[in-house]
Motif scaffolding. Structure first.
Motif, PDB file in Angstrom:
ATOM      1  N   THR A   8      -1.615  -1.758  15.058  1.00 43.54           N
ATOM      2  CA  THR A   8      -0.272  -1.530  14.543  1.00 43.54           C
ATOM      3  C   THR A   8       0.222  -0.147  14.927  1.00 43.54           C
ATOM      4  N   HIS A   9       1.455  -0.088  15.463  1.00 39.24           N
ATOM      5  CA  HIS A   9       2.098   1.168  15.844  1.00 39.24           C
ATOM      6  C   HIS A   9       3.365   1.345  15.009  1.00 39.24           C
ATOM      7  N   LEU A  10       3.628   2.578  14.620  1.00 40.83           N
ATOM      8  CA  LEU A  10       4.883   2.914  13.933  1.00 40.83           C
ATOM      9  C   LEU A  10       5.626   3.940  14.774  1.00 40.83           C
ATOM     10  N   ILE A  11       6.792   3.548  15.316  1.00 41.46           N
ATOM     11  CA  ILE A  11       7.651   4.464  16.038  1.00 41.46           C
ATOM     12  C   ILE A  11       8.932   4.588  15.231  1.00 41.46           C
ATOM     13  N   GLY A  12       9.139   5.777  14.637  1.00 39.83           N
ATOM     14  CA  GLY A  12      10.241   5.901  13.694  1.00 39.83           C
ATOM     15  C   GLY A  12       9.978   4.994  12.504  1.00 39.83           C
ATOM     16  N   ASN A  13      10.878   4.058  12.267  1.00 33.77           N
ATOM     17  CA  ASN A  13      10.673   3.103  11.181  1.00 33.77           C
ATOM     18  C   ASN A  13      10.529   1.686  11.717  1.00 33.77           C
ATOM     19  N   ILE A  14      10.067   1.568  12.961  1.00 35.96           N
ATOM     20  CA  ILE A  14       9.820   0.268  13.557  1.00 35.96           C
ATOM     21  C   ILE A  14       8.310   0.066  13.652  1.00 35.96           C
ATOM     22  N   MET A  15       7.818  -0.971  12.991  1.00 35.83           N
ATOM     23  CA  MET A  15       6.388  -1.286  12.986  1.00 35.83           C
ATOM     24  C   MET A  15       6.140  -2.473  13.911  1.00 35.83           C
ATOM     25  N   THR A  16       5.229  -2.288  14.870  1.00 37.86           N
ATOM     26  CA  THR A  16       4.879  -3.353  15.805  1.00 37.86           C
ATOM     27  C   THR A  16       3.377  -3.593  15.746  1.00 37.86           C
ATOM     28  N   HIS A  70      -7.994  -8.217   7.664  1.00 40.88           N
ATOM     29  CA  HIS A  70      -8.084  -7.285   8.791  1.00 40.88           C
ATOM     30  C   HIS A  70      -6.699  -6.775   9.191  1.00 40.88           C
ATOM     31  N   LEU A  71      -5.731  -7.671   9.166  1.00 38.89           N
ATOM     32  CA  LEU A  71      -4.371  -7.277   9.509  1.00 38.89           C
ATOM     33  C   LEU A  71      -3.808  -6.305   8.475  1.00 38.89           C
ATOM     34  N   LEU A  72      -4.065  -6.576   7.187  1.00 41.77           N
ATOM     35  CA  LEU A  72      -3.604  -5.672   6.133  1.00 41.77           C
ATOM     36  C   LEU A  72      -4.232  -4.289   6.300  1.00 41.77           C
ATOM     37  N   ASN A  73      -5.504  -4.242   6.688  1.00 48.98           N
ATOM     38  CA  ASN A  73      -6.169  -2.955   6.928  1.00 48.98           C
ATOM     39  C   ASN A  73      -5.482  -2.194   8.058  1.00 48.98           C
ATOM     40  N   ALA A  74      -5.097  -2.902   9.137  1.00 48.94           N
ATOM     41  CA  ALA A  74      -4.436  -2.249  10.268  1.00 48.94           C
ATOM     42  C   ALA A  74      -3.077  -1.687   9.848  1.00 48.94           C
ATOM     43  N   LEU A  75      -2.330  -2.448   9.047  1.00 45.47           N
ATOM     44  CA  LEU A  75      -1.030  -1.970   8.588  1.00 45.47           C
ATOM     45  C   LEU A  75      -1.176  -0.741   7.693  1.00 45.47           C
ATOM     46  N   VAL A  80      -0.711   5.162   6.666  1.00 46.42           N
ATOM     47  CA  VAL A  80      -1.370   6.423   6.307  1.00 46.42           C
ATOM     48  C   VAL A  80      -1.188   7.450   7.413  1.00 46.42           C
ATOM     49  N   ARG A  81      -1.295   6.993   8.678  1.00 46.38           N
ATOM     50  CA  ARG A  81      -1.090   7.914   9.804  1.00 46.38           C
ATOM     51  C   ARG A  81       0.329   8.470   9.795  1.00 46.38           C
ATOM     52  N   ARG A  82       1.302   7.613   9.442  1.00 45.81           N
ATOM     53  CA  ARG A  82       2.687   8.085   9.405  1.00 45.81           C
ATOM     54  C   ARG A  82       2.859   9.182   8.373  1.00 45.81           C
ATOM     55  N   GLN A  83       2.246   9.024   7.200  1.00 41.08           N
ATOM     56  CA  GLN A  83       2.357  10.042   6.158  1.00 41.08           C
ATOM     57  C   GLN A  83       1.767  11.362   6.629  1.00 41.08           C
ATOM     58  N   LYS A  84       0.652  11.296   7.356  1.00 37.18           N
ATOM     59  CA  LYS A  84      -0.013  12.512   7.814  1.00 37.18           C
ATOM     60  C   LYS A  84       0.789  13.251   8.878  1.00 37.18           C
ATOM     61  N   THR A  85       1.610  12.495   9.634  1.00 36.49           N
ATOM     62  CA  THR A  85       2.348  13.136  10.738  1.00 36.49           C
ATOM     63  C   THR A  85       3.684  13.728  10.314  1.00 36.49           C
ATOM     64  N   LYS A  86       4.172  13.426   9.113  1.00 27.50           N
ATOM     65  CA  LYS A  86       5.483  13.913   8.700  1.00 27.50           C
ATOM     66  C   LYS A  86       5.547  15.442   8.676  1.00 27.50           C
ATOM     67  N   LEU A  87       4.540  16.069   8.077  1.00 27.93           N
ATOM     68  CA  LEU A  87       4.531  17.524   8.033  1.00 27.93           C
ATOM     69  C   LEU A  87       4.310  18.124   9.421  1.00 27.93           C
ATOM     70  N   SER A 267       1.539  13.872  19.516  1.00 29.05           N
ATOM     71  CA  SER A 267       0.731  13.519  18.345  1.00 29.05           C
ATOM     72  C   SER A 267       1.592  13.293  17.113  1.00 29.05           C
ATOM     73  N   ALA A 268       2.590  14.154  16.912  1.00 30.58           N
ATOM     74  CA  ALA A 268       3.423  14.062  15.716  1.00 30.58           C
ATOM     75  C   ALA A 268       4.222  12.772  15.666  1.00 30.58           C
ATOM     76  N   TYR A 269       4.643  12.268  16.811  1.00 33.45           N
ATOM     77  CA  TYR A 269       5.412  11.032  16.840  1.00 33.45           C
ATOM     78  C   TYR A 269       4.519   9.787  16.762  1.00 33.45           C
ATOM     79  N   GLY A 270       3.214   9.988  16.733  1.00 31.84           N
ATOM     80  CA  GLY A 270       2.312   8.855  16.561  1.00 31.84           C
ATOM     81  C   GLY A 270       2.086   8.032  17.807  1.00 31.84           C
ATOM     82  N   PHE A 271       2.390   8.580  18.996  1.00 29.93           N
ATOM     83  CA  PHE A 271       2.127   7.848  20.224  1.00 29.93           C
ATOM     84  C   PHE A 271       0.620   7.707  20.417  1.00 29.93           C
TER      85      PHE A 271
END
Length: 311
Positions: A8-16, A70-75, A80-87, A267-271
């Motif tokens: 699962t990737h989060l770019i902005g507020n789009i989850m794929t 497993h899918l819920l774990n990936a989401l 969690v990664r998104r929260q860590k990258t905000k600051l 890194s901050a954008y979660g790429f």
């Protein structure tokens, strides 16, 4: 039976979410989770609960109960990664602002560190790579409308490119732009370079060099390129893919800082990996859009066509 892996990737507020491969696997679903997303499992299904809307079933498989978990774990990991990258994201753009101030004195440094013996190197065109046609047929629903978060991403990348510190302007003079985070020691980046040159005949290509793959070895190659004046970086960048031994410009402090900021922004954008392609409206460009001329043209123009329909 071996359970499928989910990425699962989060770019902005789009989850794929993709299956089996983080970058090229088939897309399972794409959604906008919002500020307070709520995902849960009911029986063998993964459910997405949205405010004022019906629950949405994102995945269901009664033959393999563990897949939904497993899918819920990936989401959850992606959120969690998104929260860590905000600051960290805020710190990155403070760094961009700081380096913008350096342009007033840094341009003189860049000019002094550039050596006039660097002659632009010729590169053969790749006839088999896709080109962006002037006219195309719009396929409805191919891509989603850009969100405010993606618009902000596009604005930040455009501003950073205009500062002429952080990027290599591979091609210019067109109305549309593609931003590319690339490491010259990344095999996929090397593979896609001829394609970038080909599509660069119709769109601007702005390279944000990063040292994701090669670390110090990449830095040793890229920093001198960023130290050169903007009009000479194209030839120096291409030489890294053709004949690296022919290029030996000097390093500089501004080039080191520019690469460091690019790495932090990546890194901050979660790429997750390179090359990372972003359109000038902030949408990540999948490799599938580069398969032929029509697909790229449809992708690049889809959001603008949608805006016209909504007016």
């Amino acid at each position: 039976m071996h359970s499928k892996q989910f990425f699962t990737h989060l770019i902005g507020n789009i989850m794929t979410t993709r299956i089996d491969d983080a970058d090229r696997g088939p897309v399972l679903f794409t959604c906008s989770p919002g500020k307070e997303p709520h995902f849960f499992i009911r029986r063998h299904s993964l459910i997405f609960r949205q405010k004022h809307q019906k629950d949405l079933v994102l995945f269901s498989d009664s033959t393999s109960p563990d897949k939904a978990q497993h899918l819920l774990n990936a989401l959850t990991e992606a959120l969690v990664r998104r929260q860590k990258t905000k600051l960290r994201r805020r710190n990155v753009f403070f760094g961009l602002g700081f380096l913008a101030l350096l342009t007033m004195v840094g341009h003189r440094v860049l000019s002094e560190t550039y050596t006039t013996t660097h002659v632009p190197l010729a590169r053969a065109d790749s006839a088999s790579a896709p080109l962006l046609p002037e006219k195309h047929a719009i396929e409805k629903g191919l891509m989603q409308e850009p969100s405010p978060a993606l618009t902000t991403l596009a604005h930040n990348l455009r501003d950073a490119a205009q500062r002429t510190i952080f990027t290599v302007p591979l091609t210019t003079g067109h109305s549309r732009t593609i931003y590319v985070f690339s490491d010259p020691l990344c095999p996929h980046c090397r593979d896609i370079e001829p394609t970038l040159e080909a599509i660069g005949k119709k769109v601007n290509i702005e390279i944000f060099p990063v040292s994701l793959r090669g670390k110090k070895e990449t830095a040793d190659q890229v920093i001198p390129v960023l130290c050169a004046s903007p009009e000479h970086r194209q030839a120096l960048w291409r030489s890294l893919f053709d004949e690296p031994s022919l290029t030996s410009p000097a390093s500089c402090d501004i080039g080191e800082k520019a690469l460091a900021v690019n790495d932090k922004a990546f890194s901050a954008y979660g790429f997750r990996g390179t090359p990372q392609l972003i359109s000038d409206d902030g949408r990540p460009i999948p490799f599938s859009a580069l398969k032929n001329e029509e697909r790229l043209s449809i992708f690049m123009n889809d959001a603008h066509q949608q805006e016209k329909k909504d007016e």
